[in-house]
Design a protein around this motif. Structure first.
Motif, PDB file in Angstrom:
ATOM      1  N   ARG A 162       8.367   1.782   6.835  1.00 33.11           N
ATOM      2  CA  ARG A 162       8.152   0.995   5.758  1.00 33.11           C
ATOM      3  C   ARG A 162       6.946   1.572   5.314  1.00 33.11           C
ATOM      4  NH1 ARG A 162      11.208  -1.993   2.106  1.00 33.11           N
ATOM      5  NH2 ARG A 162      13.025  -2.740   3.434  1.00 33.11           N
ATOM      6  N   TRP A 163       5.984   2.555   5.777  1.00 34.40           N
ATOM      7  CA  TRP A 163       4.696   2.882   5.576  1.00 34.40           C
ATOM      8  C   TRP A 163       4.832   3.983   4.687  1.00 34.40           C
ATOM      9  CZ3 TRP A 163      -0.263   1.147   6.241  1.00 34.40           C
ATOM     10  CH2 TRP A 163      -1.277   2.058   5.882  1.00 34.40           C
ATOM     11  N   ARG A 164       3.693   4.027   3.712  1.00 37.56           N
ATOM     12  CA  ARG A 164       3.860   5.197   2.735  1.00 37.56           C
ATOM     13  C   ARG A 164       2.482   5.863   2.696  1.00 37.56           C
ATOM     14  NH1 ARG A 164       9.191   5.901   1.028  1.00 37.56           N
ATOM     15  NH2 ARG A 164       8.255   7.970   0.211  1.00 37.56           N
ATOM     16  N   LYS A 165       2.353   6.814   2.980  1.00 36.46           N
ATOM     17  CA  LYS A 165       0.968   7.585   3.055  1.00 36.46           C
ATOM     18  C   LYS A 165       0.520   7.896   1.410  1.00 36.46           C
ATOM     19  CE  LYS A 165       2.117  12.606   3.688  1.00 36.46           C
ATOM     20  NZ  LYS A 165       1.953  13.699   4.372  1.00 36.46           N
ATOM     21  N   ASN A 185      -0.894   4.543   1.452  1.00 35.43           N
ATOM     22  CA  ASN A 185      -1.479   3.807   2.769  1.00 35.43           C
ATOM     23  C   ASN A 185      -1.164   2.441   2.633  1.00 35.43           C
ATOM     24  OD1 ASN A 185      -2.611   6.192   3.787  1.00 35.43           O
ATOM     25  ND2 ASN A 185      -4.768   5.873   2.972  1.00 35.43           N
ATOM     26  N   THR A 186      -0.065   2.059   2.322  1.00 34.30           N
ATOM     27  CA  THR A 186       0.569   0.589   2.464  1.00 34.30           C
ATOM     28  C   THR A 186       1.790   0.713   2.953  1.00 34.30           C
ATOM     29  OG1 THR A 186       1.197   0.813   0.061  1.00 34.30           O
ATOM     30  CG2 THR A 186      -1.022  -0.160   0.287  1.00 34.30           C
ATOM     31  N   PHE A 187       2.319  -0.603   3.409  1.00 35.73           N
ATOM     32  CA  PHE A 187       3.582  -0.846   3.746  1.00 35.73           C
ATOM     33  C   PHE A 187       4.392  -1.559   2.535  1.00 35.73           C
ATOM     34  CE2 PHE A 187       1.430  -1.894   7.511  1.00 35.73           C
ATOM     35  CZ  PHE A 187       2.133  -1.017   8.596  1.00 35.73           C
ATOM     36  N   HIS A 188       5.493  -0.601   2.175  1.00 36.62           N
ATOM     37  CA  HIS A 188       6.159  -1.190   0.870  1.00 36.62           C
ATOM     38  C   HIS A 188       7.452  -2.039   1.458  1.00 36.62           C
ATOM     39  CE1 HIS A 188       5.052   1.522  -2.464  1.00 36.62           C
ATOM     40  NE2 HIS A 188       4.293   1.720  -1.669  1.00 36.62           N
ATOM     41  N   MET A 189       6.889  -3.399   1.603  1.00 38.97           N
ATOM     42  CA  MET A 189       7.894  -4.534   1.742  1.00 38.97           C
ATOM     43  C   MET A 189       8.994  -4.707   0.616  1.00 38.97           C
ATOM     44  SD  MET A 189       7.139  -4.745   5.073  1.00 38.97           S
ATOM     45  CE  MET A 189       5.960  -4.750   6.188  1.00 38.97           C
ATOM     46  N   THR A 190       9.663  -5.522   0.921  1.00 37.66           N
ATOM     47  CA  THR A 190      10.625  -6.150  -0.197  1.00 37.66           C
ATOM     48  C   THR A 190       9.736  -7.123  -0.958  1.00 37.66           C
ATOM     49  OG1 THR A 190      11.429  -8.193   1.285  1.00 37.66           O
ATOM     50  CG2 THR A 190      12.571  -5.944   1.267  1.00 37.66           C
ATOM     51  N   VAL A 191       8.629  -7.691  -0.596  1.00 37.11           N
ATOM     52  CA  VAL A 191       7.842  -8.661  -1.326  1.00 37.11           C
ATOM     53  C   VAL A 191       6.632  -8.078  -2.206  1.00 37.11           C
ATOM     54  CG1 VAL A 191       8.608 -10.541   0.043  1.00 37.11           C
ATOM     55  CG2 VAL A 191       6.762  -9.306   0.500  1.00 37.11           C
ATOM     56  N   ARG A 199      -7.848   6.867   2.147  1.00 30.76           N
ATOM     57  CA  ARG A 199      -8.003   5.904   1.163  1.00 30.76           C
ATOM     58  C   ARG A 199      -7.875   4.513   1.459  1.00 30.76           C
ATOM     59  NH1 ARG A 199     -10.083   7.815  -3.253  1.00 30.76           N
ATOM     60  NH2 ARG A 199      -9.452   9.908  -4.042  1.00 30.76           N
ATOM     61  N   HIS A 200      -8.752   3.503   1.178  1.00 36.99           N
ATOM     62  CA  HIS A 200      -8.537   2.193   1.431  1.00 36.99           C
ATOM     63  C   HIS A 200      -8.315   1.531   0.147  1.00 36.99           C
ATOM     64  CE1 HIS A 200     -10.194  -2.234   2.518  1.00 36.99           C
ATOM     65  NE2 HIS A 200      -9.068  -1.854   3.305  1.00 36.99           N
ATOM     66  N   LEU A 201      -7.080   1.124   0.065  1.00 37.71           N
ATOM     67  CA  LEU A 201      -6.528   0.420  -1.466  1.00 37.71           C
ATOM     68  C   LEU A 201      -6.323  -0.856  -1.588  1.00 37.71           C
ATOM     69  CD1 LEU A 201      -4.512   3.677  -2.358  1.00 37.71           C
ATOM     70  CD2 LEU A 201      -6.847   2.968  -3.217  1.00 37.71           C
TER      71      LEU A 201
END
Length: 637
Positions: free
Chosen positions: A102-105, A108-114, A358-360
């Motif tokens: 689920r991680w996308r570089k 730099n986040t997890f792309h969850m269903t929510v 990056r921290h987003l």
């Protein structure tokens, strides 16, 4: 509208859209996830399972170091007083592997269903107790170990314990794990530096080598007071982001970084794989990772990557705790950590030597108790590497990144009131990867399409051409040609079938069967690859035989292993069994043919003979489960 309300409303009202995503998991708009084809989720969708990742972390041996009081004091000065308490948690490799999917570089986040989620600087401060503010962790690279180890550790490892600019963790433990109470200040400092190098090499900076740590960190421990001024938490997060991004590539099979941080972050935020506690969580200890210290209960057997993948694909808003630390008493949190928590919302660049990430937090505002808005576009940035040259000060290569970190306090995201998160979720569903695992397996999908093709071919074969003009007959022929062509190509050169001998009288069959083996397809005359020629032959046969108004008459069909054998001008036509076609083309042609057939039925209604006559049209739904279409599309001249 709250995101939860929008989530449920979208599931209820947008059924067609959900059906679309079941066939196309996204992204619909690839402007954000532009590296989808390189991502492991693309491989999973194609049926390429890589299994659980190999996880590299070595917290289990940290308690074998016997630190003196003087050493513990130096460790605290260096900023690692809480990290040294990190428990030896048993890593759940399948859970970590499913999170990586689920991680996308790109973000730099997890792309969850929510929506998007991430491990933030705030999480690092709460869970590990590391400082998230201070000087960037950066310095000079090294390609050898001897001189740097002698300078800061007082000893040099044998060649068998080194590899380039890395030293084995086992050498550090074997050589420096015990320090006498009466040791000199110099010896105490050397042993403490060795412990700190082992500590970070086992936890926050663990590498995929599994048992080595770069010696380039040693100069940062030369002065323990100065070491305490570095933003070790920000460096740990940068290292983890880079490790997650690398592990999310379809070609990777290992992951490093602080996986205890990642797993405990999941335990706090997601009700997926979370173990049951044997103690009351009200009495929290700091750092909060200690909540999961020791053994836990709960079912863990038979939980593989596919299990957790499905759980994340079905994740609901009620399974997410966006602000898990809100109800924990802050009296247990050290003041210096509390004063730095504001930087948990800083949109900045995290730095750990060559690893700048990056921290987003603006993409995960709900983790800070805010309403989520559509975030700003993330511009692609070059991820630099330190290269192979030694003696390189990376500060010159990361000037822009260092400036961004220096301005971190000016880029703290703020909340916006009274926002409709429905707009965000509508945008998010277009740019994200909705699911990782297939709702239906490739094998099941193949069988479903195979059955559909057999039905299409059967309808075309049994369709009455009575009253059709030449163009309509050609359309039906084209459908049959495409279906049989692809089905035929899947047949081997040797096919064994059960054949019923048919009598000359139409509709009568002999019950006895005999086994027929066709050893060479080339012995039977089949149509060429040219559909026009096939149409011409078929049209000629139809025109010369007015008593037969079907392209192939099922009245003279024999059962063949759940399918049919068709007799055309005394020649046997074998049925294909497998699918290989462009279903979209066939479906399109079927729709066109169905429309034409409807027109013809209206024109010819009342002029056709009775259902028992030679021109009777057979139902397209007649025993479709038992009908496998004609195989080689053989047409008698």
């Amino acid at each position: 509208m709250k995101s939860e309300d929008y989530y449920y409303a979208s599931n209820v009202t947008n059924i067609n859209m959900m059906d679309y995503y079941a066939a196309n998991p996204g992204p619909v708009d690839d402007s954000v996830l532009y590296d989808q084809e390189k991502h492991v989720s693309a491989a999973v969708w194609e049926g390429q399972e890589r299994g659980a990742l190999r996880c590299h972390e070595h917290t289990s041996k940290l308690d074998r170091w016997l630190l003196t009081d003087k050493q513990i004091e130096l460790v605290k000065k260096a900023g690692f007083g809480y990290l040294r308490l990190i428990p030896a948690i048993s890593l759940d490799n399948p859970l970590i592997s499913a999170l990586v999917e689920r991680w996308r570089k790109e973000t730099n986040t997890f792309h969850m269903t929510v929506g998007e989620m991430t491990v933030s600087l705030e999480d690092v401060a709460y869970l590990l107790g590391l400082p998230i503010d201070g000087e960037p962790v950066i310095g000079v690279t090294y390609t050898t170990c001897d001189s740097i180890c002698v300078k800061y550790l007082g000893k040099s490892p044998d060649s068998g314990y080194t590899s380039g600019g890395m030293v084995k963790l086992s050498w550090l433990k074997e050589t420096f794990s015990e320090c006498s109470e009466n040791a000199s200040i110099e010896e105490i400092e050397c042993n403490t530096r060795a412990y700190l190098l082992y500590l970070i090499g086992s936890t926050i900076f663990s590498t995929t080598t599994g048992n080595k740590v770069p010696v380039m960190y040693l100069p940062l421990f030369e002065n323990f007071n100065e070491a305490g001024k570095y933003a070790w938490g920000a460096a740990a997060l940068s290292f983890l982001y880079r490790a997650l991004g690398n592990a999310a590539l379809r070609s990777q099979s290992t992951i490093s970084g602080c996986l205890t941080l990642l797993q405990c972050w999941s335990y706090y935020h997601l009700n997926v794989g979370r173990p049951k506690l044997h103690h009351d969580p009200i009495h929290e200890c700091f750092p909060f990772v200690l909540r999961w210290k020791g053994k836990h209960s709960g079912p863990t057997s038979n939980r593989d990557v596919a299990f957790y993948r499905k759980a994340l694909d079905c994740l609901k808003p009620t399974d997410v705790d966006w602000c898990p630390y809100a109800n924990i008493s802050h009296t247990v949190i050290p003041e210096n950590i509390l004063n730095q928590l504001i930087l948990g919302r800083s949109k900045t660049m995290l730095i750990c030597f060559d690893k700048a990430e990056r921290h987003l937090p603006d993409r995960c505002l709900r983790q800070f108790g805010m309403h989520q808005t559509i975030p700003e576009e993330v511009h692609m940035w070059e991820r630099k590497t330190r290269g192979v040259d030694g003696g390189v000060n990376l500060s010159g290569k990361l000037e822009a990144e260092l400036n961004e970190w220096a301005n971190r306090r000016f880029h703290v995201v703020e909340a916006e009131e009274d926002l409709d998160e429905g707009e965000y979720m509508n945008w998010y569903f277009r740019i994200t990867r909705r699911v990782v695992g297939r709702p239906v397996s490739i094998a099941a999908e193949f069988e479903r399409l195979n059955a559909a093709l057999r039905d299409i071919a059967h309808i075309a074969d049994t369709l009455s051409t009575h009253g059709m003009d030449e163009q309509q007959i050609q359309s039906v022929t084209r459908i049959r040609y495409k279906a049989h062509e692809c089905l035929r190509d899947q047949i081997g050169s040797s096919i064994t079938v059960n054949v019923e001998n048919s009598e000359n009288d139409v509709g009568k069959r002999i019950r006895g069967k005999e086994r027929v083996r066709r050893r060479s397809v080339s012995k039977r005359r089949r149509k060429d690859d040219d559909p026009d020629e096939y149409y011409a032959l078929t049209s000629c046969t139809n025109n010369n035989n007015n008593a037969q108004s079907h392209l192939y008459s099922p009245a003279v069909a024999d059962d063949v292993d759940g399918g049919q054998l068709y007799h055309v001008e005394n020649e046997v036509v074998l049925p294909p069994q497998h699918l290989c076609l462009d279903v979209n083309d066939v479906a399109k042609d079927c729709e066109e043919a169905a429309a034409e057939e409807a027109d013809v039925d209206q024109l010819s209604h009342g002029s056709e003979e009775s259902p028992g006559g030679p021109h009777a049209a057979h139902s397209s739904l007649e025993n479709t489960e038992d009908v496998t279409c004609q195989t080689d599309n053989t047409v008698a001249a």
